[in-house]
Design a protein around this motif. Structure first.
Motif, PDB file in Angstrom:
ATOM      1  N   ARG A 157      13.758 -15.856 -24.505  1.00  0.00           N
ATOM      2  CA  ARG A 157      14.057 -14.388 -24.377  1.00  0.00           C
ATOM      3  C   ARG A 157      13.407 -13.299 -25.126  1.00  0.00           C
ATOM      4  N   SER A 158      12.873 -12.422 -24.538  1.00  0.00           N
ATOM      5  CA  SER A 158      12.001 -11.412 -25.344  1.00  0.00           C
ATOM      6  C   SER A 158      12.577 -10.022 -25.195  1.00  0.00           C
ATOM      7  N   ASP A 159      13.383  -9.730 -24.229  1.00  0.00           N
ATOM      8  CA  ASP A 159      13.780  -8.202 -23.915  1.00  0.00           C
ATOM      9  C   ASP A 159      14.826  -8.317 -23.243  1.00  0.00           C
ATOM     10  N   ARG A 160      16.002  -7.431 -23.402  1.00  0.00           N
ATOM     11  CA  ARG A 160      17.021  -7.425 -22.293  1.00  0.00           C
ATOM     12  C   ARG A 160      16.512  -6.203 -21.482  1.00  0.00           C
ATOM     13  N   VAL A 161      16.881  -6.415 -20.135  1.00  0.00           N
ATOM     14  CA  VAL A 161      16.572  -5.173 -18.821  1.00  0.00           C
ATOM     15  C   VAL A 161      17.717  -5.307 -18.240  1.00  0.00           C
ATOM     16  N   ALA A 162      18.026  -3.849 -18.284  1.00  0.00           N
ATOM     17  CA  ALA A 162      19.282  -3.478 -17.482  1.00  0.00           C
ATOM     18  C   ALA A 162      19.042  -2.026 -16.872  1.00  0.00           C
ATOM     19  N   ASP A 190       0.438 -13.204 -17.401  1.00  0.00           N
ATOM     20  CA  ASP A 190       0.005 -14.399 -17.746  1.00  0.00           C
ATOM     21  C   ASP A 190      -1.325 -14.465 -18.584  1.00  0.00           C
ATOM     22  N   VAL A 191      -1.282 -14.659 -19.869  1.00  0.00           N
ATOM     23  CA  VAL A 191      -2.315 -14.467 -20.680  1.00  0.00           C
ATOM     24  C   VAL A 191      -2.817 -15.873 -21.376  1.00  0.00           C
ATOM     25  N   ILE A 192      -4.074 -16.118 -20.817  1.00  0.00           N
ATOM     26  CA  ILE A 192      -4.737 -17.399 -21.127  1.00  0.00           C
ATOM     27  C   ILE A 192      -5.594 -17.191 -22.279  1.00  0.00           C
ATOM     28  N   THR A 193      -5.566 -18.233 -23.138  1.00  0.00           N
ATOM     29  CA  THR A 193      -6.406 -18.442 -24.501  1.00  0.00           C
ATOM     30  C   THR A 193      -7.325 -19.529 -24.223  1.00  0.00           C
ATOM     31  N   LEU A 194      -8.758 -19.282 -24.203  1.00  0.00           N
ATOM     32  CA  LEU A 194      -9.782 -20.416 -23.972  1.00  0.00           C
ATOM     33  C   LEU A 194     -10.202 -20.936 -25.239  1.00  0.00           C
ATOM     34  N   ILE A 195     -10.478 -22.296 -25.037  1.00  0.00           N
ATOM     35  CA  ILE A 195     -11.499 -22.541 -26.067  1.00  0.00           C
ATOM     36  C   ILE A 195     -12.916 -23.089 -25.453  1.00  0.00           C
ATOM     37  N   VAL A 196     -13.516 -23.577 -26.356  1.00  0.00           N
ATOM     38  CA  VAL A 196     -14.950 -24.072 -26.229  1.00  0.00           C
ATOM     39  C   VAL A 196     -15.146 -24.615 -24.955  1.00  0.00           C
ATOM     40  N   GLY A 197     -16.042 -24.528 -23.907  1.00  0.00           N
ATOM     41  CA  GLY A 197     -15.923 -25.397 -22.793  1.00  0.00           C
ATOM     42  C   GLY A 197     -15.005 -24.769 -21.569  1.00  0.00           C
ATOM     43  N   GLY A 198     -14.316 -24.039 -21.781  1.00  0.00           N
ATOM     44  CA  GLY A 198     -13.469 -23.063 -20.916  1.00  0.00           C
ATOM     45  C   GLY A 198     -12.172 -23.857 -20.510  1.00  0.00           C
ATOM     46  N   ALA A 199     -11.997 -24.642 -21.069  1.00  0.00           N
ATOM     47  CA  ALA A 199     -10.723 -25.253 -21.069  1.00  0.00           C
ATOM     48  C   ALA A 199      -9.413 -24.484 -21.283  1.00  0.00           C
ATOM     49  N   TYR A 200      -8.292 -24.431 -20.854  1.00  0.00           N
ATOM     50  CA  TYR A 200      -7.210 -24.072 -21.206  1.00  0.00           C
ATOM     51  C   TYR A 200      -6.687 -24.573 -22.669  1.00  0.00           C
ATOM     52  N   GLU A 201      -6.347 -23.538 -23.436  1.00  0.00           N
ATOM     53  CA  GLU A 201      -5.598 -24.045 -24.777  1.00  0.00           C
ATOM     54  C   GLU A 201      -4.127 -23.586 -24.490  1.00  0.00           C
ATOM     55  N   VAL A 202      -3.986 -22.469 -24.626  1.00  0.00           N
ATOM     56  CA  VAL A 202      -2.542 -21.860 -24.314  1.00  0.00           C
ATOM     57  C   VAL A 202      -2.538 -20.817 -23.111  1.00  0.00           C
ATOM     58  N   GLU A 203      -1.579 -21.116 -22.454  1.00  0.00           N
ATOM     59  CA  GLU A 203      -1.346 -20.158 -21.274  1.00  0.00           C
ATOM     60  C   GLU A 203       0.084 -19.552 -21.421  1.00  0.00           C
ATOM     61  N   GLU A 204       0.308 -18.385 -21.705  1.00  0.00           N
ATOM     62  CA  GLU A 204       1.485 -17.750 -21.930  1.00  0.00           C
ATOM     63  C   GLU A 204       1.950 -16.822 -20.897  1.00  0.00           C
ATOM     64  N   ILE A 205       2.956 -17.510 -20.171  1.00  0.00           N
ATOM     65  CA  ILE A 205       3.424 -16.770 -18.636  1.00  0.00           C
ATOM     66  C   ILE A 205       4.712 -16.070 -18.895  1.00  0.00           C
ATOM     67  N   THR A 206       4.865 -14.793 -18.556  1.00  0.00           N
ATOM     68  CA  THR A 206       6.092 -13.856 -19.083  1.00  0.00           C
ATOM     69  C   THR A 206       6.796 -13.567 -17.417  1.00  0.00           C
ATOM     70  N   TYR A 207       7.868 -13.880 -17.356  1.00  0.00           N
ATOM     71  CA  TYR A 207       8.698 -13.614 -16.205  1.00  0.00           C
ATOM     72  C   TYR A 207       9.834 -12.640 -16.437  1.00  0.00           C
ATOM     73  N   LEU A 208      10.149 -11.760 -15.376  1.00  0.00           N
ATOM     74  CA  LEU A 208      11.498 -10.940 -15.527  1.00  0.00           C
ATOM     75  C   LEU A 208      12.428 -11.841 -14.699  1.00  0.00           C
ATOM     76  N   VAL A 209      13.550 -12.174 -15.409  1.00  0.00           N
ATOM     77  CA  VAL A 209      14.659 -13.034 -14.586  1.00  0.00           C
ATOM     78  C   VAL A 209      15.729 -12.123 -14.513  1.00  0.00           C
ATOM     79  N   LYS A 210      16.149 -11.548 -13.332  1.00  0.00           N
ATOM     80  CA  LYS A 210      17.385 -10.674 -13.343  1.00  0.00           C
ATOM     81  C   LYS A 210      18.279 -11.037 -12.337  1.00  0.00           C
ATOM     82  N   ALA A 211      19.609 -10.686 -12.665  1.00  0.00           N
ATOM     83  CA  ALA A 211      20.909 -10.972 -11.754  1.00  0.00           C
ATOM     84  C   ALA A 211      21.070  -9.664 -11.037  1.00  0.00           C
ATOM     85  N   VAL A 212      21.111  -9.651  -9.936  1.00  0.00           N
ATOM     86  CA  VAL A 212      21.070  -8.490  -9.058  1.00  0.00           C
ATOM     87  C   VAL A 212      22.454  -8.466  -8.297  1.00  0.00           C
TER      88      VAL A 212
END
Length: 127
Positions: free
Chosen positions: A111-116, A52-74
């Motif tokens: 989708r950024s990467d394949r995981v197997a 979870d990468v957060i880029t802040l702007i002046v005043g501490g408000a969120y500008e961009v929050e990039e959340i990365t998930y691993l989603v897998k079939a088991v």
């Protein structure tokens, strides 16, 4: 300042996957966050937040929050066919789409990467 909670995004992602009838057929064990119940049918889908990468702007408000998930079939089978079919459907559902989460505006889902990989099941000593 109002701060959004990533749990709203977690819930939206779970709802997006759980609401797909094709995925429900391919993964009858359901969609779970981090850990599926031991008795879950297979294949099932696991969703885990890995970054979870957060880029802040002046005043501490969120500008961009990039959340990365691993989603897998088991699957507990030695065959990868069931998990592969569910994984293909997950890509179809998510890649290039958007979703709604309270307090957020979704810009894109990519989708950024394949995981197997194989995981050893300690209870049955099977892969």
């Amino acid at each position: 300042m109002s701060v959004s909670k990533p749990s709203a995004v977690d819930a939206a992602l779970l709802a997006k996957l759980s609401g797909d009838t094709q995925l429900a057929t391919l993964a009858p064990g359901g969609v779970w966050f981090d850990i599926a119940p031991e008795a879950a049918a297979t294949p099932f889908v696991l969703v885990s937040q890995v970054a979870d990468v957060i880029t802040l702007i002046v005043g501490g408000a969120y500008e961009v929050e990039e959340i990365t998930y691993l989603v897998k079939a088991v699957d507990r089978s030695k065959s990868v066919a069931g998990a592969s079919a569910a994984a293909d459907r997950i890509v179809d559902i998510l890649h290039g789409s958007t979703m709604s989460a309270t307090g957020y505006r979704c810009l894109s889902i990519l989708r950024s990467d394949r995981v197997a990989y194989s995981e050893l099941d300690d209870a049955s000593d099977r892969r």
